[in-house]
Design an enzyme around this catalytic site. Sequence first.
Site, PDB file in Angstrom:
ATOM      1  N   ASN A 164      39.047  43.401  43.232  1.00 35.48           N
ATOM      2  CA  ASN A 164      40.065  43.070  42.231  1.00 35.48           C
ATOM      3  C   ASN A 164      40.412  44.250  41.325  1.00 35.48           C
ATOM      4  OD1 ASN A 164      38.815  39.675  41.713  1.00 35.48           O
ATOM      5  ND2 ASN A 164      40.336  40.450  43.168  1.00 35.48           N
ATOM      6  N   ASP A 193      39.985  30.277  43.811  1.00 39.01           N
ATOM      7  CA  ASP A 193      41.142  30.986  44.343  1.00 39.01           C
ATOM      8  C   ASP A 193      42.429  30.213  44.063  1.00 39.01           C
ATOM      9  OD1 ASP A 193      42.430  33.022  45.645  1.00 39.01           O
ATOM     10  OD2 ASP A 193      42.001  32.285  47.654  1.00 39.01           O
TER      11      ASP A 193
END
Length: 257
Positions: A85, A37
Amino acid sequence: MNLRDKLRGLLVRLYARRVEGHLDHAQVPQHIGVIMDGNRRWAKAAGSTTVHGHRVGAEKIEEFLGWCSETDVKNVTLWLLSTDNFDRPKEELVPLLGIIEDVVRTLGADGRWRVHHVGTLDLLPSPMQHTLKEAEEATRHVDGITVNVAIGYGGRQEIADAVRSMLLDAQDKGASLEEIAETVTVDMIGRHLYTGDQPDPDLVIRTSGEQRLSGFMLWQTAHSEYYFCDVFWPAFRKVDFLRALRDYAARHRRYGG
């Protein structure tokens, strides 16, 4: 690079060697899951573009796998693209898919890793599906780290897919719904997960300071240890990795007992 930065870099390398020298390889996790991340926030802090952040994050992967190899880790799961996503803007998603496809192609050609896709293949563009299948086939014989590339992956979706696969398998064997219901076990569902033939992750690392799983390997991480690191993924260093291993080795895993 100025003198202060050079000195800081030298001290970090010396510290990393010290940590590595005291690392007990017998206590190294056999399976590490990584939530990579912070690519976008790293890019913003550097005054660069989101796409550049994703590229630099992708370049970190082989370096990270090299550290895993040096410390005798056997399985690594890299979360490259979640099902969520796909909701990102097209101008970000399309380049990201291309970068991820390049990552898979590079891992498949490296010769050190055994590539295994985890996720819903049908969600992915046809070229990426082809690249994943090629990488898996090309590395099937490799006696190295098994690298699970989690692309189009969601933890809830994986459990749903596992249950569906289990039911279809039982149906093919002629079992009735009542017979299936009577014989369902945790182990039976586990065998139908994307990683059904692998050990569960011992350690999950998440970079960028976020302290949540976001649906990562919900089933497999029931007894995993977690390590949350403030560093954005593109800036993740070997010393950060070694600190995670040291922290893991210092914990007493109870497995609910």
